[in-house]
Design a protein around this motif. Structure first.
Motif, PDB file in Angstrom:
ATOM      1  N   ARG A  29      -8.630   7.544  -0.857  1.00 26.27           N
ATOM      2  CA  ARG A  29      -9.084   7.245   0.505  1.00 26.27           C
ATOM      3  C   ARG A  29      -9.971   8.359   1.050  1.00 26.27           C
ATOM      4  NH1 ARG A  29      -4.006   5.048   0.321  1.00 26.27           N
ATOM      5  NH2 ARG A  29      -3.700   2.990   1.261  1.00 26.27           N
ATOM      6  N   ARG A  66     -11.262  -1.591  -0.551  1.00 21.14           N
ATOM      7  CA  ARG A  66     -10.918  -0.284  -1.171  1.00 21.14           C
ATOM      8  C   ARG A  66     -12.000   0.754  -0.904  1.00 21.14           C
ATOM      9  NH1 ARG A  66      -7.636  -4.556  -2.431  1.00 21.14           N
ATOM     10  NH2 ARG A  66      -6.548  -4.376  -4.428  1.00 21.14           N
ATOM     11  N   VAL A 103      -3.496   0.689  -3.360  1.00 22.57           N
ATOM     12  CA  VAL A 103      -3.530  -0.566  -2.614  1.00 22.57           C
ATOM     13  C   VAL A 103      -3.271  -1.690  -3.608  1.00 22.57           C
ATOM     14  CG1 VAL A 103      -4.906  -2.168  -1.250  1.00 22.57           C
ATOM     15  CG2 VAL A 103      -5.150   0.286  -0.868  1.00 22.57           C
ATOM     16  N   GLU A 155       0.847  -1.198   0.000  1.00 26.49           N
ATOM     17  CA  GLU A 155       0.000   0.000   0.000  1.00 26.49           C
ATOM     18  C   GLU A 155       0.878   1.241   0.000  1.00 26.49           C
ATOM     19  OE1 GLU A 155      -3.548   0.534   2.485  1.00 26.49           O
ATOM     20  OE2 GLU A 155      -3.071  -1.415   3.376  1.00 26.49           O
ATOM     21  N   ALA A 212      -8.622  -1.692   3.408  1.00 25.60           N
ATOM     22  CA  ALA A 212      -7.785  -1.929   2.235  1.00 25.60           C
ATOM     23  C   ALA A 212      -8.302  -3.064   1.358  1.00 25.60           C
ATOM     24  CB  ALA A 212      -6.356  -2.224   2.678  1.00 25.60           C
ATOM     25  N   GLU A 220      -6.803   5.799   8.223  1.00 31.00           N
ATOM     26  CA  GLU A 220      -6.316   4.420   8.146  1.00 31.00           C
ATOM     27  C   GLU A 220      -5.054   4.317   8.992  1.00 31.00           C
ATOM     28  OE1 GLU A 220      -5.151   0.812   5.028  1.00 31.00           O
ATOM     29  OE2 GLU A 220      -5.212   2.873   4.302  1.00 31.00           O
ATOM     30  N   TYR A 280       0.112   5.087   1.414  1.00 31.17           N
ATOM     31  CA  TYR A 280      -0.852   5.912   2.140  1.00 31.17           C
ATOM     32  C   TYR A 280      -0.246   7.299   2.305  1.00 31.17           C
ATOM     33  CZ  TYR A 280      -3.912   7.293   6.060  1.00 31.17           C
ATOM     34  OH  TYR A 280      -4.788   7.943   6.898  1.00 31.17           O
TER      35      TYR A 280
END
Length: 335
Positions: free
Chosen positions: A138, A162, A131, A112, A159, A142, A114
């Motif tokens: 997003r 999604r 991801v 991933e 994740a 998270e 982020y």
């Protein structure tokens, strides 16, 4: 001399009183941030789990343990590039969840990226946010809650699906002696993409469902024990179920074939380490947010009281001296 001392104390009182709100509302948001170069490794285990035996007739088997190693690495170079256009401090985490069976062989792994605000933990949408190689946008949080998390529901990104869904606040708890907030998220059965890394070579996840008529489904109950000061989970667990439906699972009962089912928990040594780390960071955040501003305000008040006391004492002494001089002068005239 007392006059000078009282003026000095008043100046110090003004300085401390002015510095207290400056530290709380100016310095704190700029200093309380996630470091861009953070590195962390966590090992989670699902004991007595069910795992699909891909090489043994594609049948689910009970296994002693499934291990998940999660690594998190701050990408400093990428964060600097995004900061240039975002206009704020940004952190980029490159994470990898590596799942292995009881024999140590890889079951799957999911990378991933982020991207989020270093102070608020709000997601920052930028190129590379993904991801398992799939671009995502997003919403919500998270991995980590904001500093000074609130006792309320948050939107939390899952994740596997999604997508984002509420993670519900269910009240205060105590975990290893720490007062924490407890949250739960329930993800219903959802069709999800197959991991791009599979235990059998030659499977193309992009065409697997179309060529075999088999789809992957997932549901989970996620549990988080969160330190409300740092917003960091001191413990996280998941009850996860994955199954294949249709296609190669058509011969299984109800046309469903369990891929994985288990209760994933943090390994004991990593749990202790996480609690110690959060405790240490908690003290730093509280010092910047609460203790130092409150201490400065209290010091300012104490200095002001001391200055007023010295001033009053000086005036009383001056008044007494004046009275004594007046009395002496009166006695001389009478004589």
């Amino acid at each position: 001399m007392q006059r000078r001392a009282s003026l000095l104390l008043i100046a110090l009182a003004v300085f401390c009183t002015a510095l207290a709100p400056l530290l709380r509302w100016y310095a704190y948001p700029r200093l309380a941030k996630i470091p861009p170069n953070q590195y962390q490794e966590t090992v989670l285990e699902a004991k007595d789990a069910t795992l699909l035996d891909y090489t043994g007739g594609m049948q689910p088997r009970k296994v002693d343990k499934v291990t998940i190693v999660q690594t998190l690495k701050g990408n400093v170079e990428a964060s600097r590039e995004i900061e240039a256009s975002a206009g704020r401090d940004v952190v980029v985490w490159d994470t990898l969840s590596h799942i292995s069976g009881p024999d140590g062989k890889t079951v799957s792994q999911i990378p991933e990226r982020y991207v989020f605000d270093a102070h608020t933990q709000e997601p920052v949408h930028a190129a590379g946010e993904a991801v398992d190689g799939d671009p995502v946008t997003r919403e919500g949080i998270e991995f980590k809650w904001p500093f000074f998390a609130e006792p309320r529901d948050y939107l939390y990104f899952d994740a596997q699906t999604r997508t984002s869904a509420p993670v519900h606040y269910l009240g205060p708890r105590t975990f290893r002696g720490m007062d924490v907030y407890y949250y739960e998220q329930h993800v219903p059965w959802t069709k999800v993409p197959l991991p791009k890394k599979m235990p059998i070579e030659g499977i193309d996840p992009a065409t697997f469902e179309q060529s075999t008529g088999t789809s992957l489904w997932y549901r989970a109950k996620a549990m988080f024990w969160v330190d409300p000061v740092t917003g960091a989970p001191v413990n996280a667990e998941q009850v996860v179920e994955q199954e294949m439906r249709g296609g190669i699972a058509a011969g299984a009962p109800e046309g469903r074939l369990t891929v994985f089912a288990g209760h994933v928990k943090m390994r004991e040594d990593y749990s202790r380490y996480t609690v110690d780390l959060v405790r240490s960071n908690r003290a730093k955040v509280l010092a910047l947010h609460t203790y130092a501003p409150a201490g400065l305000a209290a010091a300012g008040l104490a200095l002001l009281v001391a200055a007023l006391w010295l001033e009053a004492r000086g005036r009383r002494a001056a008044g007494a001296a004046g009275a004594a001089d007046g009395a002496g002068a009166g006695a001389g005239i009478s004589a």
